[in-house]
Design an enzyme around this catalytic site. Sequence first.
Site, PDB file in Angstrom:
ATOM      1  N   HIS A 161       1.545  -0.901  -0.239  1.00  0.00           N
ATOM      2  CA  HIS A 161      -0.158   0.080   0.181  1.00  0.00           C
ATOM      3  C   HIS A 161       0.871   1.076  -0.682  1.00  0.00           C
ATOM      4  O   HIS A 161       1.999   1.640   0.980  1.00  0.00           O
ATOM      5  CB  HIS A 161      -0.919   0.290   1.287  1.00  0.00           C
ATOM      6  CG  HIS A 161      -2.300  -0.110   1.010  1.00  0.00           C
ATOM      7  ND1 HIS A 161      -3.441  -0.390   1.781  1.00  0.00           N
ATOM      8  CD2 HIS A 161      -2.069  -2.201   0.205  1.00  0.00           C
ATOM      9  CE1 HIS A 161      -4.118  -1.439   0.957  1.00  0.00           C
ATOM     10  NE2 HIS A 161      -3.344  -2.598   0.566  1.00  0.00           N
ATOM     11  N   TYR A 174      -8.597   4.982   8.322  1.00  0.00           N
ATOM     12  CA  TYR A 174      -8.739   5.384   9.608  1.00  0.00           C
ATOM     13  C   TYR A 174      -9.589   6.398   9.944  1.00  0.00           C
ATOM     14  O   TYR A 174      -9.953   7.415   9.537  1.00  0.00           O
ATOM     15  CB  TYR A 174      -7.487   5.936  10.140  1.00  0.00           C
ATOM     16  CG  TYR A 174      -6.668   5.230   9.915  1.00  0.00           C
ATOM     17  CD1 TYR A 174      -5.564   4.752   9.281  1.00  0.00           C
ATOM     18  CD2 TYR A 174      -5.611   4.239  11.702  1.00  0.00           C
ATOM     19  CE1 TYR A 174      -4.428   3.795   9.138  1.00  0.00           C
ATOM     20  CE2 TYR A 174      -5.098   3.588  11.682  1.00  0.00           C
ATOM     21  CZ  TYR A 174      -4.768   3.075  10.447  1.00  0.00           C
ATOM     22  OH  TYR A 174      -3.407   2.815  10.803  1.00  0.00           O
ATOM     23  N   PRO A 209      -2.702  -0.620  18.890  1.00  0.00           N
ATOM     24  CA  PRO A 209      -2.311  -0.702  17.644  1.00  0.00           C
ATOM     25  C   PRO A 209      -2.686   0.385  16.748  1.00  0.00           C
ATOM     26  O   PRO A 209      -2.872   0.202  15.433  1.00  0.00           O
ATOM     27  CB  PRO A 209      -3.740  -1.801  17.788  1.00  0.00           C
ATOM     28  CG  PRO A 209      -4.910  -1.582  18.901  1.00  0.00           C
ATOM     29  CD  PRO A 209      -3.802  -1.087  19.726  1.00  0.00           C
ATOM     30  N   LYS A 239       2.545  -0.630  15.040  1.00  0.00           N
ATOM     31  CA  LYS A 239       3.466  -0.539  14.993  1.00  0.00           C
ATOM     32  C   LYS A 239       4.330  -2.281  16.835  1.00  0.00           C
ATOM     33  O   LYS A 239       5.532  -2.070  15.956  1.00  0.00           O
ATOM     34  CB  LYS A 239       4.478   0.664  15.987  1.00  0.00           C
ATOM     35  CG  LYS A 239       4.239   1.928  14.915  1.00  0.00           C
ATOM     36  CD  LYS A 239       4.759   2.250  14.082  1.00  0.00           C
ATOM     37  CE  LYS A 239       4.959   2.614  13.030  1.00  0.00           C
ATOM     38  NZ  LYS A 239       5.498   2.962  12.118  1.00  0.00           N
ATOM     39  N   TYR A 250       4.693   6.000   9.579  1.00  0.00           N
ATOM     40  CA  TYR A 250       3.994   5.052   9.225  1.00  0.00           C
ATOM     41  C   TYR A 250       4.141   4.156   9.118  1.00  0.00           C
ATOM     42  O   TYR A 250       4.773   3.052   9.100  1.00  0.00           O
ATOM     43  CB  TYR A 250       3.427   5.210   8.557  1.00  0.00           C
ATOM     44  CG  TYR A 250       1.654   4.342   8.280  1.00  0.00           C
ATOM     45  CD1 TYR A 250       0.685   4.079   9.727  1.00  0.00           C
ATOM     46  CD2 TYR A 250       1.530   3.585   7.288  1.00  0.00           C
ATOM     47  CE1 TYR A 250      -0.539   3.900   9.320  1.00  0.00           C
ATOM     48  CE2 TYR A 250       0.614   2.800   7.930  1.00  0.00           C
ATOM     49  CZ  TYR A 250      -0.938   2.574   8.994  1.00  0.00           C
ATOM     50  OH  TYR A 250      -2.104   2.224   8.627  1.00  0.00           O
TER      51      TYR A 250
HETATM   52  C1  PHB Z   1      -4.886  -4.430  11.124  1.00  0.00           C
HETATM   53  O1  PHB Z   1      -4.652  -4.858   9.543  1.00  0.00           O
HETATM   54  O2  PHB Z   1      -4.833  -5.552  11.436  1.00  0.00           O
HETATM   55  C2  PHB Z   1      -4.630  -2.799  11.185  1.00  0.00           C
HETATM   56  C3  PHB Z   1      -4.253  -2.569  10.695  1.00  0.00           C
HETATM   57  C4  PHB Z   1      -4.180  -0.474  11.033  1.00  0.00           C
HETATM   58  C5  PHB Z   1      -3.826  -0.810  12.185  1.00  0.00           C
HETATM   59  C6  PHB Z   1      -4.114  -1.955  12.797  1.00  0.00           C
HETATM   60  C7  PHB Z   1      -4.596  -2.804  12.886  1.00  0.00           C
HETATM   61  O3  PHB Z   1      -3.349   0.254  12.282  1.00  0.00           O
END
Ligand code: PHB
Length: 385
Positions: A72, A196, A288, A292, A380
């Site tokens: 991505h 997000y 989460p 990280k 990120y």
């Molecule tokens: C996930 O795909 O599990 C995932 C993706 C982004 C995050 C946390 C978990 O910030």
Amino acid sequence: MRTQVGIVGAGPAGLLLSHLLHLRGIDSVVLELRDRDHCERRVRAGVLEQGTVDLLNESGVGERMRREGLPHHGIELRYGGSAHRIPFEKLVPGRAITVYGQQEVVKDLIAARLAASGKIVFDVPDVALHDVTGSPRLTFGGETLECDVIAGCDGFHGVSRPSIPDGVISTFERDYPFAWLGVLARVPPSTEELVYARTPRGFALHSMRSPEVSRFYLQVPPDEPVGNWPDERIWAELGARLESVPGFALQSGPILEKSVTPMRSFVAEPMQYGRLYLAGDAAHIVPPTGAKGLNLAVADVRVLTAALEHWYATGSADLLDAYSASCLKRVWRAQHFSWWMTTLLHTFDHDDAYGERLQTSYLDYVTSSEAAATTLAENYVGMPW
Ligand code: PHB
Ligand code: APR
């Protein structure tokens, strides 16, 4: 029994350490509490930083990740009725993330260790650490494993960190007044990139695992029983939080797994005592948001491998002595980033109109200023090693 490095825990940290040491001719044994099936099925986060991807590739365990992982080049922030893309290709050229589930990394590492006749002992409920400042030993099931050093890779609830005497370690913590409900569903993602979303109903994240499987998270109250979330309620709430921009429709499908994850920030300093070295969740936890956790575990193990290689090759403990300090710089950067993403995107006290205005102001800044967006993007995708 005798080995050079006794490793407690077969999560990503312990398994990758064992694999990297093997490539340098250093022998290890991994002792794991749970059975293999449990380790391979545990659904966790799924975002690999560029450095993690590179390390897995360079060490020869990236073949399936290259085939099945999803690279991505941006993420979307959704708030206030509009969508904003953070374009990694423009802000951090040449660096990206790969979406590939942590349990897939675990499966690949277990397969690689077993193919190289590596020793992993699953299902050992009684691992104990002894004499870590003298002649380190691990005992389990009536057996004794003598080692030169012990790597405590047994996660937040393991035995390694608690076996360090009181007073040696300082801990630093933040709790959050919410948890995440994680949902895995057999439905094609309704988005090409991760979304997000900050909404007045709480945070939501749309992620994915493959062209057929989507991964979602919903902000829920702390200690929320998963039983409060029948499938219909999950889809209704995901729709309410994600269908907040024109033209976006969320596809639903059968839910394969759901569980509630607490949110916590935690660091133990120093990450070492005598000949015991802590790595990954045994030493630090991040919420989460920003994914990280796995990447930090990988970064620790990379540092520990280089230090052990140096020690065995030269007899100098310089790098081993510096292990904790070397890791903690990156650990604290990720701590800050994860705390910041969490605070930016979640709903806190509903009466806190001031806090809500601050969030909106920072979201406006990060989605309109290239300097602010670059800050998000470089953290990120992961700071360079
Ligand atoms: C996930 O795909 O599990 C995932 C993706 C982004 C995050 C946390 C978990 O910030
Ligand atoms: N004895 C042996 N093994 C243990 C013990 C014990 N007493 N306690 C825990 N373990 C095992 C767990 O069963 C698990 O397999 O240690 C392993 C630790 O693995 P993780 O929790 O996955 O931690 P780590 O390898 O540091 O990876 C960090 O995991 O928690 C996620 O989000 C986090 O993605 C991050 C990653």
